[in-house]
Write an enzyme that holds these catalytic residues in place. Structure first.
Site, PDB file in Angstrom:
ATOM      1  N   CYS A 161       0.593  -1.326   0.328  1.00 46.83           N
ATOM      2  CA  CYS A 161      -0.017   0.386  -0.083  1.00 46.83           C
ATOM      3  C   CYS A 161       0.635   1.751   0.222  1.00 46.83           C
ATOM      4  O   CYS A 161       2.061   1.618   0.017  1.00 46.83           O
ATOM      5  CB  CYS A 161      -1.062  -0.243   1.239  1.00 46.83           C
ATOM      6  SG  CYS A 161      -1.686  -1.558   1.907  1.00 46.83           S
ATOM      7  N   ASP A 194      -3.174  -9.491   7.067  1.00 48.47           N
ATOM      8  CA  ASP A 194      -1.560  -9.474   7.889  1.00 48.47           C
ATOM      9  C   ASP A 194      -1.085  -8.631   8.211  1.00 48.47           C
ATOM     10  O   ASP A 194      -0.254  -9.175   9.358  1.00 48.47           O
ATOM     11  CB  ASP A 194      -0.351 -10.669   6.058  1.00 48.47           C
ATOM     12  CG  ASP A 194      -0.648  -9.186   5.719  1.00 48.47           C
ATOM     13  OD1 ASP A 194      -1.137  -8.817   5.422  1.00 48.47           O
ATOM     14  OD2 ASP A 194       0.793  -8.340   5.154  1.00 48.47           O
TER      15      ASP A 194
END
Length: 658
Positions: free
Chosen positions: A2, A102
């Site tokens: 990201c 995660d």
């Protein structure tokens, strides 16, 4: 993977905070086009933003993530491995998770271990964590700097982001190129922790920064190094087993590193060149996957630089589905060149970065969001020719004469002649700061010492005067931790110096994350798994370079996977053909010069001397090394001019498609 952005202003957020944060996020939307989120606390003065690329947990896990009590907030650009087993163990101890992401394990581990939680994280990551109980902001970057993170700090405010352009988009952050950084870029080697821009620094690999509101009303900062590539002292290597033990140890850890990087909720492919690094990755991945692995290879139009035929042999041996991307001058220059400078936010000496941008775009177009790559192998196993040169030149002096070294040095120089002026210096170059630091001047920096002699005169007269006493070579040496060099083998010393400079500042930036994430595509360098790295640093140097063969222990570990031609092949640096190899490429460079580095453009930017730039462009040396060095300087000149136009002369914006 990201993008993250944010800022903390001790005097509270401005009225336009939401608009400003959104504008910052807009500039890194390529890092996360699948979603965005933000957290704003006007009274506290905290703004945190996140753009999401969905790789793990496609349906939940939007960020910012928070603990159940809302006290700890996380925005993360990360891929954490082993997260399923960690989540299962913590769940057995009563921990509850709101998503399958995660990234959420970082919150759970922080609640249990405080700042020591980073010791339990495995993977590639850069993140910001706010702790409302302790009233502290924590910024962390992974061990090798695979994921980027930048900050701008003042007395009462802090800005951070995955890319510098996001910081520059906030109206109070200065937009100026740093003169010292300009000279360092012209000569190729950046000072660790610096960027192209004044007052913008890079969080360094393995570093954690903790910020608090001090008693004096100003931001207080603590710097922590939580991990480093701690090579053992030479005396500590005694009694460490025979070659079979090291071969098995490398094999087991690399298999594990590849295995965890195949974990994803989307397909994972592989980059494939003609080197044993990416070929080993593909070979292992192919044995683990039920269906053929998708492999992506770059092909150049110059046979001296093209490795696609050897890569094809590996793809056939592994039963992989290979796609070859053929690149010519029109793909390496023009609007593609300037677009990659925009993404890289620094200059680059070779258009390999542009080639890799094309590759990542093709990966994304073919439906893949993630690939496993081979970066880091040369750093762990002494793969580069300049490491061998240092061993052959300085090894006899440190470890007793070896008559075979002279013959090996001559053979290596001949086989790498095409890279003289870039990878290897054609003549000896020394610098006292490096002689004092390492015991000699490493071969990897010698080409750039020679480049500096040509680079400094290119600066505009005012900058030449301003930087007359600035030594960019010494500035790089000063950022190397001397305690990590004392008592180490010469290979350990040169590998460490390279890892702390060129690996993070070049290979993992304009050769890695920045050109991959430019197309919303995540790369996973398996060799830089810290479990493997911590084992590899213990390997005796004689098994890294053995009988003149670089990466010997890795070759033996992968012998059953690699075709014979690859197992026996000498390391060949992966580069794009320079413009001096082709009149079509040189014409493409000239068109870029007319657009960005004309006399008027140079005078307007005030970085470069138009007359000296014109002299550089007019040179046409018959000497191969000199011609390569001129090509490098032209690339850097163009890069500096593009950086000025895109980020200083104009407000940062997303450029149009090339």
């Amino acid at each position: 993977m990201c993008g993250i952005v944010g800022y903390w202003r001790l005097d509270g957020l401005e009225d336009q905070a939401r608009t400003n944060l959104n504008a910052m996020m807009d500039l890194i939307v390529h890092r996360g086009p699948d979603g965005r989120g933000m957290h704003l606390d006007p009274q506290l003065g905290l703004a945190m933003g996140h753009t999401r690329l969905t790789i793990i947990d496609l349906h939940t896990g939007d960020q910012p993530l928070t603990t159940s009590d809302g006290q700890v907030i996380l925005t993360s650009n990360s891929e954490f491995y082993d997260f399923k087993s960690i989540r299962a163990k913590l769940s057995c101890e009563g921990e509850r998770f709101a998503s399958k992401s995660d990234a959420e394990i970082a919150l759970a581990l922080y609640r249990r271990h405080g700042l020591d939680f980073v010791e339990h994280l495995r993977g590639e990551f850069a993140f910001a964590l706010w702790d409302g109980v302790e009233q502290r902001l924590v910024l962390v970057r992974d061990r090798f700097g695979i994921k980027p993170l930048y900050i701008h700090q003042r007395e009462r405010e802090l800005f951070w982001g995955s890319e510098v352009k996001a910081l520059l988009r906030h109206p109070t952050v200065p937009r100026r190129l740093d003169p010292k950084a300009a000279l360092n870029q012209l000569m190729q080697v950046m000072v660790p922790g610096t960027t192209s821009f004044a007052e913008i620094e890079a969080v360094r690999p393995g570093q954690m920064l903790v910020f608090r509101r001090g008693a004096n009303g100003r931001l207080e900062r603590e710097d922590h190094v939580y991990w480093d590539m701690n090579f053992p002292r030479a005396a500590e290597r005694e009694g460490h087993g025979g070659p079979s033990e090291w071969i098995t140890g490398v094999r087991d850890r690399l298999v594990d590193a590849v295995g965890v990087r195949l974990e994803a909720d989307v397909p994972v492919g592989c980059y494939l060149s003609g080197g044993i690094d990416s070929c080993s990755i593909l070979g292992i991945a192919s044995t683990m996957q039920q269906s053929p692995v998708k492999a992506y290879t770059i092909s150049f139009d110059n046979p001296n630089y093209d490795e696609s035929a050897i890569a094809a042999e590996m793809a056939r041996a592994a039963g992989a589905e290979q796609e070859v991307l053929h690149l010519r001058a029109r793909e390496l220059y023009g609007g593609y060149f300037s677009r990659v400078v925009w993404h890289a936010e620094r200059t680059f000496y070779n258009t390999l970065s542009v080639a890799k941008w094309h590759m990542s775009r093709r990966v994304r177009e073919s439906g893949y969001k993630s690939v496993i790559t081979g970066e880091g192998s040369d750093e762990l196993f002494s793969g580069y020719p300049f490491f061998k040169r240092d061993l052959f030149v300085h090894g006899p002096a440190e470890h007793g004469a070896d008559e075979g070294f002279a013959a090996l040095r001559t053979k290596m120089q001949a086989s790498n002649a095409v890279f003289e002026g870039a990878i290897l210096a054609e003549q000896q170059a020394e610098h006292p700061a490096w002689n004092e630091l390492i015991g000699f001047t490493p071969s990897w920096i010698q080409p750039w010492i020679l480049t500096l002699a040509r680079a400094r005169p290119l600066l505009a007269p005012a900058l030449r005067e301003e930087l007359a006493d600035y030594d960019p070579i010494a500035a790089v040496a000063e950022r190397i931790d001397r305690s990590q060099l004392e008592g180490r083998h010469l290979l350990d010393r040169v590998q460490y110096s390279w890892i702390k400079t060129m690996l993070e500042g070049q290979i993992l930036t304009w050769g890695g994350d920045r050109v991959d994430m430019a197309n919303s595509m995540e790369s996973r360098p398996a060799f830089l798994d810290h479990h493997l790295a911590e084992y590899a640093r213990q390997i005796p140097p004689s098994y890294r370079i053995h009988g003149g063969t670089e990466k010997w222990v890795l070759r033996e570990a992968m012998r059953g996977i690699l075709p014979k031609v690859l197992y026996e092949r000498e390391k060949f640096a992966f580069m794009a053909p320079p413009s001096n190899t082709d009149p079509v490429k040189r014409a493409a460079v000239d068109a870029l010069v007319e657009r960005y580095a004309s006399r008027d453009a140079c005078e307007a930017a005030g970085i470069l001397d138009p007359d000296r730039v014109a002299e550089l462009l007019a040179r046409n040396s018959d000497d191969r090394a000199e011609a390569v060095r001129d090509d490098i300087l032209i690339n850097h000149v163009l890069g500096l001019q593009i950086l000025h136009e895109e980020f200083v002369a104009n407000e940062p914006r997303v450029p149009p498609e090339p």
